[in-house]
Design a protein around this motif. Sequence first.
Motif, short mmCIF file in Angstrom:
data_model
loop_
_atom_site.label_atom_id
_atom_site.label_comp_id
_atom_site.label_asym_id
_atom_site.label_seq_id
_atom_site.Cartn_x
_atom_site.Cartn_y
_atom_site.Cartn_z
N LEU A 19 0.83 -1.18 0.00
CA LEU A 19 0.00 0.00 0.00
C LEU A 19 0.88 1.25 0.00
CD1 LEU A 19 -2.72 -0.98 2.62
CD2 LEU A 19 -2.59 -1.53 0.18
N SER A 20 0.39 2.27 -0.66
CA SER A 20 1.08 3.55 -0.69
C SER A 20 0.16 4.64 -0.17
CB SER A 20 1.51 3.89 -2.12
OG SER A 20 2.40 2.94 -2.63
N CYS A 21 0.75 5.62 0.45
CA CYS A 21 0.02 6.79 0.92
C CYS A 21 0.78 8.02 0.42
CB CYS A 21 -0.07 6.79 2.43
SG CYS A 21 -0.87 8.26 3.13
N THR A 27 4.55 19.21 3.39
CA THR A 27 5.42 18.10 3.75
C THR A 27 4.90 17.38 4.99
OG1 THR A 27 7.66 17.44 4.38
CG2 THR A 27 6.90 19.60 5.13
N ILE A 28 5.13 16.07 5.01
CA ILE A 28 4.76 15.28 6.18
C ILE A 28 5.99 14.86 6.98
CG2 ILE A 28 2.62 14.40 5.17
CD1 ILE A 28 4.17 11.76 4.55
N ARG A 29 7.15 15.44 6.65
CA ARG A 29 8.39 14.94 7.24
C ARG A 29 8.45 15.05 8.76
NH1 ARG A 29 12.80 15.74 5.02
NH2 ARG A 29 12.06 16.33 2.95
N ASP A 30 7.65 15.92 9.35
CA ASP A 30 7.66 16.06 10.81
C ASP A 30 6.52 15.32 11.50
OD1 ASP A 30 8.68 19.48 10.39
OD2 ASP A 30 9.93 17.74 10.82
N PHE A 31 5.70 14.66 10.70
CA PHE A 31 4.52 14.01 11.25
C PHE A 31 4.78 12.54 11.55
CE2 PHE A 31 2.98 17.85 10.12
CZ PHE A 31 2.10 18.00 9.07
N ALA A 32 4.14 12.02 12.58
CA ALA A 32 4.04 10.58 12.71
C ALA A 32 2.97 10.10 11.73
CB ALA A 32 3.66 10.19 14.14
N ASP A 72 9.15 7.68 2.89
CA ASP A 72 10.15 8.40 2.10
C ASP A 72 9.77 9.87 2.21
OD1 ASP A 72 11.64 9.67 0.15
OD2 ASP A 72 11.51 8.00 -1.26
N ASN A 73 10.43 10.56 3.09
CA ASN A 73 10.08 11.96 3.32
C ASN A 73 10.39 12.86 2.13
OD1 ASN A 73 8.99 11.56 5.88
ND2 ASN A 73 10.93 11.93 6.93
N MET A 77 5.88 10.24 0.92
CA MET A 77 5.16 8.98 0.78
C MET A 77 5.32 8.12 2.02
SD MET A 77 3.77 8.84 -2.31
CE MET A 77 3.49 7.08 -2.52
N VAL A 78 4.31 7.31 2.27
CA VAL A 78 4.36 6.30 3.32
C VAL A 78 3.88 4.99 2.69
CG1 VAL A 78 3.53 5.58 5.59
CG2 VAL A 78 3.89 7.99 5.10
N TYR A 79 4.48 3.89 3.11
CA TYR A 79 4.16 2.60 2.53
C TYR A 79 3.81 1.58 3.61
CZ TYR A 79 6.68 4.81 -1.30
OH TYR A 79 7.10 5.69 -2.27
N LEU A 80 3.06 0.59 3.20
CA LEU A 80 2.80 -0.55 4.07
C LEU A 80 2.98 -1.81 3.22
CD1 LEU A 80 1.89 -1.42 6.93
CD2 LEU A 80 -0.41 -1.68 6.00
#
Length: 123
Positions: A19-21, A27-32, A72-73, A77-80
Amino acid sequence: VQLQASGGGSVQAGGSLRLSCAASGDTIRDFAMAWFRQAPGKEREFVAALNANGGMRSYADSVTGRFRITRDNDQNMVYLQMIRLKVDDMAVYYCAADRQGWVTRRDFDYDIWGQGTQVTVSS
């Protein structure tokens, strides 16, 4: 920030999906970041989460050893990665962001949610 999950599909038990997000707008680089899922007739449940630099991860017991969350900041992107999928993994999967940066398992800690992507696992 807007989040869009993708990559769901139909697989047989034992199969794999990634899965991709994709985040947009900022930017989401500072987010959990986290993944949750919701199966028909069930409450939404925590799947996995990781902190801003990816150094701290948390997994639901039911997916530990089979799922891996990464990010990948630079690409926002975020992956599962999901392997050895089970019928019990079938659900709509959602990605979520916590602007405070805390890795938690509580859905109410996450203040940005994307639309889900359906994962279907057949036996």
